[in-house]
Write a protein that holds these residues in place. Structure first.
Motif, short mmCIF file in Angstrom:
data_model
loop_
_atom_site.label_atom_id
_atom_site.label_comp_id
_atom_site.label_asym_id
_atom_site.label_seq_id
_atom_site.Cartn_x
_atom_site.Cartn_y
_atom_site.Cartn_z
N SER A 191 0.39 -0.26 -3.66
CA SER A 191 1.82 -0.01 -3.77
C SER A 191 2.15 1.46 -3.56
O SER A 191 3.17 1.80 -2.95
CB SER A 191 2.31 -0.47 -5.15
OG SER A 191 3.69 -0.24 -5.30
N GLY A 192 1.28 2.35 -4.06
CA GLY A 192 1.52 3.78 -3.86
C GLY A 192 1.45 4.18 -2.40
O GLY A 192 2.25 5.00 -1.93
N ILE A 193 0.50 3.60 -1.66
CA ILE A 193 0.40 3.90 -0.23
C ILE A 193 1.64 3.41 0.51
O ILE A 193 2.22 4.12 1.35
CB ILE A 193 -0.87 3.26 0.35
CG1 ILE A 193 -2.12 3.91 -0.27
CG2 ILE A 193 -0.91 3.40 1.87
CD1 ILE A 193 -3.41 3.22 0.09
N LEU A 194 2.07 2.19 0.21
CA LEU A 194 3.27 1.65 0.86
C LEU A 194 4.52 2.42 0.46
O LEU A 194 5.45 2.59 1.26
CB LEU A 194 3.42 0.17 0.50
CG LEU A 194 2.32 -0.76 1.04
CD1 LEU A 194 2.52 -2.17 0.51
CD2 LEU A 194 2.31 -0.76 2.56
N TYR A 195 4.55 2.90 -0.78
CA TYR A 195 5.67 3.71 -1.26
C TYR A 195 5.76 5.00 -0.44
O TYR A 195 6.83 5.40 0.04
CB TYR A 195 5.45 4.00 -2.74
CG TYR A 195 6.55 4.77 -3.43
CD1 TYR A 195 7.77 5.02 -2.83
CD2 TYR A 195 6.35 5.25 -4.73
CE1 TYR A 195 8.76 5.72 -3.48
CE2 TYR A 195 7.33 5.95 -5.39
CZ TYR A 195 8.54 6.19 -4.76
OH TYR A 195 9.52 6.89 -5.41
N LEU A 196 4.62 5.67 -0.26
CA LEU A 196 4.61 6.89 0.54
C LEU A 196 5.00 6.62 1.99
O LEU A 196 5.76 7.40 2.60
CB LEU A 196 3.21 7.53 0.49
CG LEU A 196 2.79 8.17 -0.83
CD1 LEU A 196 1.35 8.65 -0.75
CD2 LEU A 196 3.70 9.34 -1.19
N GLN A 197 4.51 5.53 2.53
CA GLN A 197 4.83 5.20 3.92
C GLN A 197 6.32 4.92 4.08
O GLN A 197 6.93 5.33 5.07
CB GLN A 197 4.00 3.99 4.36
CG GLN A 197 4.07 3.68 5.83
CD GLN A 197 3.33 4.70 6.68
OE1 GLN A 197 2.58 5.51 6.16
NE2 GLN A 197 3.54 4.65 7.98
N SER A 198 6.90 4.24 3.11
CA SER A 198 8.34 3.95 3.18
C SER A 198 9.16 5.23 3.15
O SER A 198 10.10 5.40 3.94
CB SER A 198 8.74 3.03 2.02
OG SER A 198 8.04 1.81 2.05
N MET A 199 8.81 6.14 2.25
CA MET A 199 9.56 7.39 2.15
C MET A 199 9.35 8.26 3.38
O MET A 199 10.29 8.93 3.84
CB MET A 199 9.14 8.15 0.89
CG MET A 199 9.51 7.46 -0.40
SD MET A 199 11.28 7.13 -0.53
CE MET A 199 11.95 8.78 -0.35
N ALA A 200 8.13 8.26 3.93
CA ALA A 200 7.87 9.07 5.13
C ALA A 200 8.67 8.57 6.32
O ALA A 200 9.11 9.37 7.17
CB ALA A 200 6.37 9.04 5.44
N LEU A 201 8.89 7.27 6.41
CA LEU A 201 9.66 6.72 7.52
C LEU A 201 11.17 6.81 7.28
O LEU A 201 11.94 7.04 8.22
CB LEU A 201 9.26 5.26 7.74
CG LEU A 201 7.84 5.01 8.25
CD1 LEU A 201 7.52 3.52 8.22
CD2 LEU A 201 7.67 5.57 9.66
N PHE A 202 11.58 6.65 6.03
CA PHE A 202 13.02 6.61 5.75
C PHE A 202 13.69 7.94 6.03
O PHE A 202 14.86 7.98 6.41
CB PHE A 202 13.25 6.19 4.30
CG PHE A 202 14.71 6.06 3.95
CD1 PHE A 202 15.42 4.95 4.33
CD2 PHE A 202 15.37 7.06 3.25
CE1 PHE A 202 16.77 4.83 4.03
CE2 PHE A 202 16.70 6.95 2.93
CZ PHE A 202 17.41 5.83 3.32
#
Length: 310
Positions: A244-255
């Motif tokens: 979940s932390g990896i996906l959280y970072l990926q979401s913020m990096a893309l958003f």
């Protein structure tokens, strides 16, 4: 000369309050009143002179106008004495109200010695974090600023595990998972996308950096969770939280490339990312929802910036 200097300082203070706005100024004044009330109520006698010395000493250490004032006065140390005596007057008045007349008289005398103390020059050597992915400067900057907080969370988690409470380490993982997202809370220049030769390289670098950095910094929490016993519940929580932390970072990096506005990034974190992250840590099915968000944001980034890679 000193009168003009005081007038200039008052004008600078008024201009600063005007720039801060009414709400922040009222809040600042309220904090100042609260600090004065605490100094009046505290029973320990040495707290007042120590607070006075710390406040004026920090001001003396941080001031940058020494060379400027030397052009207008012959003895800048005496000039500083006048200013510091004026600044120590509220502390002396508080000491007088509390009936501590000896402290009220000795405090200004001690402050007069402060201008003759040379300022301390600190030299900070940057520490290399070789265990983090070197290609992600945003995460490195975040960790340099928040490394002290990471150590505090690690220390509290370790104390909790030593006392047989693994839940403290789990809470530490949740807290750090939210803190590390601050790496992507800044709005970047769109021209930085041009350093990636293609959209696939952008995605590859983000996935590589986020996966490596999150795994390295989550690993101590996982070791503490498993130190008390190899339980399936703790193992599932660790891997769910890591994913979940990896996906959280990926979401913020893309958003931030989809909506390059600080307010939008904050709303995205509070409304979508943080609730999904917390839910996924306890229910691994939430990874599907986070993957969906990452997919939507990836498509949005491609649609918005595909002209760069043509």
């Amino acid at each position: 000369m000193f009168g003009y200097y005081v007038k200039l300082r008052l004008q600078s203070g008024g201009r600063l309050l005007k720039e801060l706005g009414i709400v922040r100024s009222v809040l600042l004044v309220g904090l100042l009143v609260l600090a004065v009330a605490i100094l009046c109520k505290v029973k320990t006698g040495w707290m007042l002179p120590v607070a006075c010395l710390l406040v004026i000493g920090a001001y003396h250490q941080a001031r940058k106008d020494r060379e400027f004032l030397r052009r207008f006065t012959d003895n800048v140390s005496v000039f500083f004495c006048y200013e510091y005596l004026l600044l120590s007057l509220p502390f002396a008045v508080i000491a007088g109200i509390r009936g501590e007349w000896l402290i009220a008289l000795c405090m200004p005398l001690g402050i007069c010695l402060l201008p003759f103390v040379p300022p301390v020059r600190f030299r900070i050597t940057p520490i290399r974090f070789g265990f983090l992915y070197a290609g992600n400067m945003e995460y490195l900057r975040m960790f340099r600023r928040m490394s002290w907080l990471y150590l505090i969370v690690i220390g509290m988690s370790a104390l909790g595990c030593l006392n047989g409470n693994v839940r403290v380490a789990k809470v530490g993982m949740l807290v750090w998972g939210i803190i590390q997202s601050g790496a992507y809370s800044y709005v970047l220049d769109a021209h930085l996308l041009q350093k990636f030769k293609s959209y696939h390289i952008l995605q590859r670098e983000l996935w590589k950096a986020n996966s490596w950095n999150a795994s390295v910094l989550f690993l101590p929490f996982g070791m503490m969770c498993l130190a008390g016993g190899f339980r399936a519940e703790d193992v599932l929580f660790f891997f769910s939280c890591l994913t979940s932390g990896i996906l959280y970072l990926q979401s913020m990096a893309l958003f931030r490339w989809v909506c390059p506005v600080i307010v939008g990034i904050a709303v995205m974190q509070l409304v979508v990312c943080i609730p999904l992250f917390a839910w996924t840590c306890f229910a691994w099915v939430g990874c599907l929802a986070e993957l969906t968000v990452v997919g939507i944001l990836s498509y949005a980034v491609w649609i918005k910036w595909k002209a760069i890679w043509k």
